[in-house]
Design a protein around this motif. Structure first.
Motif, short mmCIF file in Angstrom:
data_model
loop_
_atom_site.label_atom_id
_atom_site.label_comp_id
_atom_site.label_asym_id
_atom_site.label_seq_id
_atom_site.Cartn_x
_atom_site.Cartn_y
_atom_site.Cartn_z
N LYS A 1 16.48 61.32 63.72
CA LYS A 1 17.23 60.27 63.03
C LYS A 1 17.63 60.67 61.62
N GLU A 2 16.70 61.37 60.90
CA GLU A 2 16.99 61.73 59.52
C GLU A 2 17.90 62.96 59.41
N PRO B 1 15.88 67.71 55.43
CA PRO B 1 14.56 68.29 55.75
C PRO B 1 14.52 68.93 57.14
N GLN B 2 15.08 70.13 57.24
CA GLN B 2 15.06 70.85 58.51
C GLN B 2 14.03 71.97 58.54
N HIS B 3 13.58 72.43 57.36
CA HIS B 3 12.67 73.58 57.30
C HIS B 3 11.56 73.30 56.28
N GLY C 1 27.95 69.10 63.11
CA GLY C 1 28.30 68.40 61.87
C GLY C 1 27.37 67.25 61.61
N THR C 2 26.78 67.21 60.41
CA THR C 2 25.89 66.10 60.09
C THR C 2 26.65 64.78 60.16
N VAL C 3 26.01 63.76 60.71
CA VAL C 3 26.66 62.46 60.94
C VAL C 3 27.22 61.88 59.66
#
Length: 505
Positions: A155-156, A29-31, A132-134
């Motif tokens: 965090k998400e 959920p970035q946008h 890079g996503t964790v």
């Protein structure tokens, strides 16, 4: 079939926007959501998108951008503050790495990774950075990325600033090299690893192997004599032309050309200050024997020189007919057989001088040049390294590495059966669904209005056509040679890839 491509069409850009929305709106959920279910990246106009297809469906993507500021700059500040200066000379950023959920398997990620390595390295970047996503840290690490700053983001949607250096990319590219499918007309890939040899070229064993090599070469070509030299086919041509200058110091010759290598022979003859006339039949046009005979009737020519297999445009010129013409008008025939030697079963019996090399159709390492002679030359005024009579007199006048001789002897064991192998390969090419405009026993020329895009896409997938020569670029052409050891396996895959690429253009 999974394959990679640089996106260029509106249809591809729409599929990218859909995958971008699916990944970075619905999954991460970035946008904000929208009714179109499309997300066009804010740097879209500056991005280069590499996409992965399954057949004709886009299932994965990544964006590459080298305009500043990077998106990662806005998260951690200028990346130069975290990286060594040497890495920052030519940076790019990789973003929007996404794969459709149904296709998240090792094959798709491998395709994306290998496309990144090839594109990033070939463009000359010193390093590329990525957020890079964790949750995918292991994936990025396996691809060669290393964290260079603390994690950032909510965090998400927490991200790791990571970097792939040119050095690390080169390591992965080297692993990929073994999987590349190469269709060059030389040098040829070697099936067996070749080690250095310390056997002296003055030893009895070396002389024995050299004699074996000469006998084998003459047996394949039906020539009376062969002179091996350390160098390329161009060196052999220079030695042949220098010998003609000594054999016929006051006589005139006739040169024939219909391509790049015929023109090169003429240039070499000019540098030798030979007296000659030339007929240029035009690029890729067949020799007109009537016109040649008319020219032979106008003057007293002592030698006739041409290229047997004009690889620049896949034309095979008529050796036997030219030999008959030369004999009829009292001239000797001399031929550049660099590309035809080892590819076609023909006789040099009626050829005065012919040239060849080890690194073409013979199927072994490049490095030896050969001048075949109907009779051993007896006198010459040319410099010693090109002086053919000196080679005849001394037998081994200069250093000749043993591993070259050994390699040629091993390659000769494949004859005469190799002639049939190459003939069958040529038939495969001629019958393939490809835009072939000309073909010879060892090379076919392709033309297509989108050939630069096709070449780029083939290379992105590890298929390397012969296309870098200026004469091919000028004519929107590429070539496929049949001499590489894994041709049958690679060619079948190439035809499938080529057909699929064309459908997406």
């Amino acid at each position: 079939m999974y394959w990679s491509k640089v996106a260029t069409t509106e249809q591809e850009f729409d599929a990218i926007a859909a995958l971008n929305y699916e990944t970075f709106v619905e999954e991460i959920p970035q946008h904000e959501q929208n009714a179109d279910k499309r997300l066009v990246d804010k740097f879209h106009a500056e991005n280069t998108y590499v996409v992965v297809y399954k057949h004709t469906e886009i299932i994965g993507m990544v964006a590459i951008r080298d305009q500043r500021p990077f998106s990662i700059d806005q998260k951690i500040g200028a990346v130069e503050g975290h990286l060594d200066e040497a890495l920052c000379k030519y940076l790019c950023e990789i973003r929007l790495l996404a794969v459709k959920k149904a296709y998240r398997n090792g094959r798709v990620f491998t395709k994306l990774a290998t496309a990144i390595y090839r594109y990033f390295y070939d463009k000359g970047y010193t390093a590329c950075v990525i957020s890079g996503t964790v949750r995918q840290e292991k994936l990025y690490t396996d691809m060669g990325y290393k964290q260079f700053a603390p994690a950032v983001g909510a965090k998400e949607a927490r991200f790791l600033p990571m970097v792939l250096t040119r050095k690390d990319s080169a390591v992965f590219r080297e692993r990929l090299r073994e999987k590349n499918a190469v269709f060059y007309p030389g040098p040829v890939a070697l099936e067996n690893e070749m080690g250095q040899s310390v056997l002296s070229h003055r030893s009895v064993q070396f002389e024995h192997e050299l004699t074996q090599m000469k006998q084998g070469l003459c047996q394949v070509t039906k020539a009376q004599c062969v002179i091996p030299m350390l160098g390329s086919g161009t060196l052999a041509n220079d030695a042949m032309l220098g010998q003609l200058k000594s054999d016929f110091p006051e006589s005139r010759g006739l040169f024939l050309s219909n391509g790049e290598f015929g023109n090169r022979l003429i240039k070499q003859a000019e540098q030798w200050n030979l007296m000659f006339d030339a007929i240029d039949f035009g690029w890729g046009q067949p020799f007109l024997l009537e016109k040649i005979e008319q020219q032979l009737q106008t003057s007293s020519y002592h030698y006739l020189v041409f290229v047997h297999s004009e690889t620049s445009n896949s034309v095979m010129n008529p050796l036997e007919q030219l030999a008959e013409l030369a004999t009829r008008y009292g001239a000797v025939l001399c031929a550049d057989c660099v590309s035809s030697f080892g590819a076609v079963d023909f006789s040099m019996e009626h050829v005065h001088y012919a040239t060849a090399s080890s690194g073409k159709a013979l199927g072994t390492i490049a490095g030896l040049a050969f001048v075949f002679c109907k009779e051993a030359p007896k006198q010459s005024e040319v410099p010693l390294y090109l002086n053919l009579p000196y080679y005849v007199e001394k037998n081994i006048p200069f250093t000749l590495p043993h591993f070259f001789v050994k390699a040629v002897n091993e390659a000769l064991q494949a004859y005469p059966e190799r002639f049939q192998v190459l003939q069958k390969r040529a038939e495969l090419v001629r019958n393939a669904d490809l835009p072939i405009v000309a073909s010879s026993p060892i090379i076919a020329t392709l033309q297509h209005e989108d050939i630069p895009k096709i070449i780029e896409t083939c290379e992105l997938n590890g298929f390397y056509l012969h296309s870098d020569s200026s004469y091919l670029k000028a004519r929107q052409s590429a070539q496929i040679s049949t001499i590489q050891p894994t041709f049958e396996r690679d060619f079948k895959k190439l035809v499938e890839l080529f057909s699929t690429i064309v459908k997406t253009l």
